[in-house]
Design a protein around this motif. Structure first.
Motif, PDB file in Angstrom:
ATOM      1  N   GLU A  15       0.236 -12.915   0.879  1.00 47.27           N
ATOM      2  CA  GLU A  15       1.890 -12.213   1.757  1.00 47.27           C
ATOM      3  C   GLU A  15       2.015 -10.770   2.009  1.00 47.27           C
ATOM      4  O   GLU A  15       1.638 -10.200   2.881  1.00 47.27           O
ATOM      5  N   LEU A  16       0.747  -9.901   0.945  1.00 47.53           N
ATOM      6  CA  LEU A  16       1.718  -8.613   0.784  1.00 47.53           C
ATOM      7  C   LEU A  16       0.002  -8.482   1.679  1.00 47.53           C
ATOM      8  O   LEU A  16      -0.191  -7.017   2.297  1.00 47.53           O
ATOM      9  N   GLN A  17      -1.055  -9.252   1.655  1.00 44.73           N
ATOM     10  CA  GLN A  17      -2.386  -8.337   2.816  1.00 44.73           C
ATOM     11  C   GLN A  17      -1.995  -8.275   3.545  1.00 44.73           C
ATOM     12  O   GLN A  17      -2.330  -7.828   4.670  1.00 44.73           O
ATOM     13  N   LYS A  18      -0.672  -9.733   4.537  1.00 46.63           N
ATOM     14  CA  LYS A  18      -0.750  -9.392   6.158  1.00 46.63           C
ATOM     15  C   LYS A  18       0.367  -7.899   5.901  1.00 46.63           C
ATOM     16  O   LYS A  18       0.401  -7.702   7.551  1.00 46.63           O
ATOM     17  N   GLU A  19       0.486  -7.159   5.452  1.00 46.54           N
ATOM     18  CA  GLU A  19       1.215  -6.558   5.592  1.00 46.54           C
ATOM     19  C   GLU A  19       0.632  -4.720   5.925  1.00 46.54           C
ATOM     20  O   GLU A  19       1.340  -3.956   6.151  1.00 46.54           O
ATOM     21  N   CYS A  20      -0.699  -5.113   5.333  1.00 49.83           N
ATOM     22  CA  CYS A  20      -1.361  -4.086   5.245  1.00 49.83           C
ATOM     23  C   CYS A  20      -2.448  -3.645   6.253  1.00 49.83           C
ATOM     24  O   CYS A  20      -2.674  -4.472   7.210  1.00 49.83           O
ATOM     25  N   ASP A  21      -2.711  -2.365   6.548  1.00 50.32           N
ATOM     26  CA  ASP A  21      -3.762  -2.373   7.530  1.00 50.32           C
ATOM     27  C   ASP A  21      -5.350  -2.424   6.583  1.00 50.32           C
ATOM     28  O   ASP A  21      -5.370  -1.406   5.708  1.00 50.32           O
ATOM     29  N   VAL A  22      -5.977  -2.877   7.486  1.00 51.66           N
ATOM     30  CA  VAL A  22      -6.878  -2.800   6.168  1.00 51.66           C
ATOM     31  C   VAL A  22      -8.653  -2.106   7.388  1.00 51.66           C
ATOM     32  O   VAL A  22      -8.321  -1.625   8.384  1.00 51.66           O
ATOM     33  N   THR A  26      -3.879  -0.135   3.271  1.00 52.54           N
ATOM     34  CA  THR A  26      -3.072   1.221   3.075  1.00 52.54           C
ATOM     35  C   THR A  26      -1.842  -0.388   3.741  1.00 52.54           C
ATOM     36  O   THR A  26      -1.436  -0.905   4.895  1.00 52.54           O
ATOM     37  N   HIS A  27      -0.674   0.223   2.831  1.00 54.20           N
ATOM     38  CA  HIS A  27       0.994  -1.037   2.755  1.00 54.20           C
ATOM     39  C   HIS A  27       1.544  -0.450   3.893  1.00 54.20           C
ATOM     40  O   HIS A  27       2.178   0.648   4.021  1.00 54.20           O
ATOM     41  N   ARG A  28       1.313  -1.062   5.197  1.00 56.26           N
ATOM     42  CA  ARG A  28       2.692  -0.641   6.421  1.00 56.26           C
ATOM     43  C   ARG A  28       3.402   0.033   5.707  1.00 56.26           C
ATOM     44  O   ARG A  28       4.317   0.906   6.705  1.00 56.26           O
ATOM     45  N   GLN A  31       3.865   2.581   3.621  1.00 57.64           N
ATOM     46  CA  GLN A  31       2.302   3.766   3.524  1.00 57.64           C
ATOM     47  C   GLN A  31       1.555   4.417   2.021  1.00 57.64           C
ATOM     48  O   GLN A  31       1.246   5.429   2.331  1.00 57.64           O
ATOM     49  N   VAL A  32       1.519   3.520   1.116  1.00 58.32           N
ATOM     50  CA  VAL A  32       0.719   3.543  -0.305  1.00 58.32           C
ATOM     51  C   VAL A  32      -0.219   2.875  -0.011  1.00 58.32           C
ATOM     52  O   VAL A  32      -0.644   1.701   0.618  1.00 58.32           O
ATOM     53  N   SER A  33      -1.561   3.756  -0.731  1.00 56.45           N
ATOM     54  CA  SER A  33      -2.448   3.824   0.077  1.00 56.45           C
ATOM     55  C   SER A  33      -3.402   3.081  -1.645  1.00 56.45           C
ATOM     56  O   SER A  33      -3.141   3.797  -2.479  1.00 56.45           O
ATOM     57  N   ALA A  34      -4.418   2.204  -1.542  1.00 56.80           N
ATOM     58  CA  ALA A  34      -5.486   1.441  -2.930  1.00 56.80           C
ATOM     59  C   ALA A  34      -6.914   1.617  -1.368  1.00 56.80           C
ATOM     60  O   ALA A  34      -6.945   1.077  -0.826  1.00 56.80           O
ATOM     61  N   LEU A  43      -0.911  -2.879  -8.226  1.00 56.40           N
ATOM     62  CA  LEU A  43      -0.208  -1.533  -9.102  1.00 56.40           C
ATOM     63  C   LEU A  43       0.578  -0.006  -8.808  1.00 56.40           C
ATOM     64  O   LEU A  43       1.235   0.085  -9.047  1.00 56.40           O
ATOM     65  N   ARG A  44      -0.171   0.281  -7.821  1.00 59.11           N
ATOM     66  CA  ARG A  44       0.405   1.662  -6.958  1.00 59.11           C
ATOM     67  C   ARG A  44       1.526   1.370  -7.337  1.00 59.11           C
ATOM     68  O   ARG A  44       2.530   1.929  -6.769  1.00 59.11           O
ATOM     69  N   LEU A  45       2.122   0.816  -5.911  1.00 60.42           N
ATOM     70  CA  LEU A  45       3.214  -0.200  -5.443  1.00 60.42           C
ATOM     71  C   LEU A  45       4.479  -0.037  -7.097  1.00 60.42           C
ATOM     72  O   LEU A  45       5.462  -0.009  -6.717  1.00 60.42           O
ATOM     73  N   ALA A  46       3.829  -0.860  -7.805  1.00 59.55           N
ATOM     74  CA  ALA A  46       4.812  -1.626  -8.765  1.00 59.55           C
ATOM     75  C   ALA A  46       5.039   0.335  -9.117  1.00 59.55           C
ATOM     76  O   ALA A  46       6.136   0.393  -9.911  1.00 59.55           O
ATOM     77  N   LEU A  47       4.174   1.299  -9.595  1.00 60.09           N
ATOM     78  CA  LEU A  47       4.701   2.284 -10.116  1.00 60.09           C
ATOM     79  C   LEU A  47       5.317   2.864  -9.323  1.00 60.09           C
ATOM     80  O   LEU A  47       6.279   4.177  -9.951  1.00 60.09           O
ATOM     81  N   ASP A  48       5.104   3.279  -7.980  1.00 60.42           N
ATOM     82  CA  ASP A  48       6.211   4.374  -7.070  1.00 60.42           C
ATOM     83  C   ASP A  48       7.100   3.704  -6.252  1.00 60.42           C
ATOM     84  O   ASP A  48       8.127   4.567  -6.275  1.00 60.42           O
ATOM     85  N   MET A  49       7.405   2.660  -6.510  1.00 61.26           N
ATOM     86  CA  MET A  49       8.576   1.957  -6.100  1.00 61.26           C
ATOM     87  C   MET A  49       9.802   0.828  -6.312  1.00 61.26           C
ATOM     88  O   MET A  49       9.142   0.413  -7.894  1.00 61.26           O
ATOM     89  N   ARG A  50      10.781   1.693  -6.273  1.00 60.62           N
ATOM     90  CA  ARG A  50      11.409   1.036  -7.138  1.00 60.62           C
ATOM     91  C   ARG A  50      12.581   0.777  -6.253  1.00 60.62           C
ATOM     92  O   ARG A  50      13.003   0.419  -4.910  1.00 60.62           O
TER      93      ARG A  50
END
Length: 217
Positions: free
Chosen positions: A60-67, A90-92, A95-98, A119-126
């Motif tokens: 589901e997260l993949q569907k929210e991303c630009d590839v 890039t998570h639309r 705007q977090v990217s990996a 993992l980056r979303l887990a760190l950066d977003m609350r």
């Protein structure tokens, strides 16, 4: 969608969270007086509405991303660079990217990039407002008060996001661990599976005049 504003809003004082804070208050370390605190800024993070993006199903997260596909670089031989095997996600909403480019297989790079994005979303977003009870995933993984998950398991980003949400909502690991039904050492071990997670918590503690936590496993 990410909430507006430049920083994380103060968590709402929901009844469950107030009860948790009162119960955990004796366990939380007392910060130094303001005049004695070091000039350390707490780590920055951004608010996001529930469910936290690191906790939703990867597909589901993949569907929210630009590839975006690019040519890989580094070791792997000349064949590796003939096709675009590197993957940038890039998570639309945030705007977090990996990215990932270490494999010759585009599919494996895509899977690695998605795990890194989580993992980056887990760190950066609350999550705002913060959680008021442990999730079903957390309860399943923390049976008997012992957290069990490997460093590479797909559940790790979701568990880290939940742990960090609780630490930020309550203010420290002792209170968060009590609310989550695990020991402080168990929670620190979980955070240490991703070094940047423990580093963020230690920066939060430093901003309150508290010493760093160490993983003694």
């Amino acid at each position: 969608a990410v909430a507006g504003g430049g920083g994380l809003a103060a968590p709402r004082a929901t009844p469950a969270l107030l009860v948790c804070r009162r119960a955990c208050a004796p366990l939380c370390a007392e910060p130094l007086p303001a005049t004695e605190r070091p000039a350390v800024a707490p780590p920055s993070c951004q608010p996001v509405a529930a469910p936290h993006p690191a906790t939703i199903a990867p597909e589901e997260l993949q569907k929210e991303c630009d590839v975006r596909h690019t040519r890989g670089s580094g070791p792997g031989g000349q064949h590796r660079n003939k096709v675009s095997t590197a993957v940038v996600l890039t998570h639309r909403p945030t705007q977090v990217s990996a990215s990932a480019s270490e494999e010759r297989s585009q599919a494996r790079n895509a899977a690695n990039a998605l795990q890194r994005l989580r993992l980056r979303l887990a760190l950066d977003m609350r999550t705002d407002p913060p959680p008021t009870a442990p999730s079903g995933l957390w309860r399943r993984r923390a049976k008997g008060g012992k957290m069990s998950v490997s460093d590479t398991h797909a559940d790790l980003p979701a568990l880290l996001a939940e742990a960090l949400d609780w630490v930020w909502a309550i203010g420290d690991v002792k209170g968060a661990s009590a609310a989550l039904g695990v020991s402080s050492s168990q929670l620190v071990r979980l955070l240490a599976k991703e070094a940047a997670a423990l580093e963020r918590v230690n920066r939060l503690r430093a901003s309150k005049g508290l010493g760093p936590l160490r993983n003694n496993r």
